[in-house]
Write an enzyme that holds these catalytic residues in place. Structure first.
Site, PDB file in Angstrom:
ATOM      1  N   CYS A  82       0.816  -1.218   0.000  1.00  0.00           N
ATOM      2  CA  CYS A  82       0.000   0.000   0.000  1.00  0.00           C
ATOM      3  C   CYS A  82       0.844   1.259   0.000  1.00  0.00           C
ATOM      4  O   CYS A  82       0.309   2.365  -0.102  1.00  0.00           O
ATOM      5  CB  CYS A  82      -0.950  -0.011   1.194  1.00  0.00           C
ATOM      6  N   LYS A  89       0.449   3.620  -3.087  1.00  0.00           N
ATOM      7  CA  LYS A  89      -0.683   4.525  -3.282  1.00  0.00           C
ATOM      8  C   LYS A  89      -0.223   5.928  -3.680  1.00  0.00           C
ATOM      9  O   LYS A  89       0.804   6.415  -3.213  1.00  0.00           O
ATOM     10  CB  LYS A  89      -1.510   4.627  -1.993  1.00  0.00           C
ATOM     11  N   SER A  92     -14.227   9.291   0.685  1.00  0.00           N
ATOM     12  CA  SER A  92     -13.038   8.433   0.566  1.00  0.00           C
ATOM     13  C   SER A  92     -13.193   7.170   1.399  1.00  0.00           C
ATOM     14  O   SER A  92     -12.258   6.737   2.091  1.00  0.00           O
ATOM     15  CB  SER A  92     -11.779   9.186   0.990  1.00  0.00           C
ATOM     16  N   HIS A 112      -8.540 -10.697 -14.844  1.00  0.00           N
ATOM     17  CA  HIS A 112      -7.907 -10.172 -16.051  1.00  0.00           C
ATOM     18  C   HIS A 112      -6.399 -10.172 -15.856  1.00  0.00           C
ATOM     19  O   HIS A 112      -5.901  -9.911 -14.751  1.00  0.00           O
ATOM     20  CB  HIS A 112      -8.395  -8.752 -16.337  1.00  0.00           C
ATOM     21  N   THR A 113      -5.665 -10.464 -16.927  1.00  0.00           N
ATOM     22  CA  THR A 113      -4.208 -10.501 -16.867  1.00  0.00           C
ATOM     23  C   THR A 113      -3.622  -9.634 -17.974  1.00  0.00           C
ATOM     24  O   THR A 113      -4.180  -9.545 -19.074  1.00  0.00           O
ATOM     25  CB  THR A 113      -3.681 -11.936 -17.043  1.00  0.00           C
TER      26      THR A 113
END
Length: 348
Positions: A17, A20, A49, A140-141
């Protein structure tokens, strides 16, 4: 190159994270986007948020939808997959929801990483989804320059039990479910400064599913819930304060830390995201004079798959702590309270 020689963390510019976009940069980007359709059924969107989107489908059910993905925070591919999946599922728990299924998001440098390594990342994610009782139903790749893995997670919540990050009340106590320090541990890991036991401490924290969320959501005395991730404890607490129009009073001595987090921070093992976080929201934070750079770094430390941050009435504290402890959250702690005042945080 054998899998054992590949260090995933050296294939990306950031990890977990900590990847970000900084809060102030993200705010400026979103401020220049045109608002889309906002139907009445959309109970939670982008306005505060919050951790996930919530869309009501009938009187007793609302869909919780979220996505999270990032570059490696550890070198072991199976562990990377586990951490990323745990982190993604957390947002559903933070809304008081129960996850239903997930979709995998996979971007890998296929000419650099062996297929076996990529498979191990996906296996790690699938193992966590099995532990959460949900399938990975698709995904999805893409072939990417840096390794990226995460999930889209879909869940359900009763609208009556939905917990936002913007509904805290004056007098609420603040409870944090996990210890801080994942970011400084990851920085130490990149310097080969983590022992095996310290690595296991980080792994145990980042792969512990935030399952108390749906149980806590059923308590009337619990008013707001979020999870602490890339913006650090102060950043996500600031979101609670701004959304609720309140000021938080935080006691640093009560904030739980991973065993060597303070030592690593004092040695300078901090992430770049910590400094970016402080630049973004430090103006709204008042630190006591005895708190130095290390304490500030820990309060802004990006937490990958961090703990739930709960606000509740004083009368509900014992029950909230009991729920966390019963589910194996040994670091849970009351860290402060909320009061009327200019939105922001005071740290004593």
């Amino acid at each position: 190159m054998p899998e054992s020689e590949i260090k995933l963390t050296r294939l990306s510019h950031g990890g977990g994270c900590g990847c970000k976009i900084a809060p102030d940069v993200l705010q400026r980007i979103l401020a220049n986007t045109t608002p889309g359709i906002i139907p009445s059924q959309l109970l939670v969107g982008t306005e505060t948020s919050d951790d996930a989107a919530v869309y009501q489908i009938n009187g007793q059910q609302a869909i919780v939808a979220t996505t999270d993905f990032f570059m490696p925070i550890v070198d072991d591919p199976h562990d990377f997959g586990r951490i990323a999946a745990t982190n993604a599922i957390s947002d559903v728990y933070a809304m008081g929801g129960t996850p239903l299924f997930a979709l995998a998001l996979v971007g890998m440098p296929v000419k650099v990483l062996p297929e076996e390594t990529i498979g191990r990342i996906l296996e790690g994610g699938a193992a966590v989804c099995r532990a959460a009782g949900i399938p990975i139903a698709g995904g999805h790749t893409i072939d990417s320059v840096e390794p990226i893995y995460g999930l889209v997670v879909i869940g359900l919540v009763n609208p009556a039990h939905l917990k936002r990050n913007s509904t805290a009340r004056p007098g609420d106590k603040l409870i944090l479910g996990k210890a801080l320090g994942v970011g400084v541990y990851s920085a130490a890991l990149k310097k080969d400064g983590l022992s095996e036991s310290e690595y296991q401490s980080m792994l145990e924290s980042t792969t512990q599913l935030n399952t108390p969320g749906p149980v806590l959501a059923c308590l009337d005395g619990v008013h707001a819930v979020t999870d602490v991730t890339g913006f650090g404890l102060l950043g996500h607490l600031m979101e609670v304060c701004k959304g609720s129009g309140l000021r938080a009073e935080l006691n640093f001595a009560d904030v739980p830390l991973l065993p060597k987090a303070m030592e690593f921070a004092q040695q300078g093992s901090v992430t770049g995201a910590s400094g970016r976080n402080w630049t973004s929201y430090g103006g709204g934070v008042q630190l006591a004079a005895h708190l130095g750079d290390a304490e500030r770094a820990l309060l802004t430390d990006p937490q990958t798959s961090g703990g739930l941050l709960v606000t509740c009435t004083p009368e509900t504290v014992t029950e909230v702590l009991s729920i966390f402890l019963q589910q194996g959250f040994s670091h849970v702690s009351v860290i402060g309270e909320l009061a009327e005042g200019e939105p922001g945080v005071t740290v004593a």
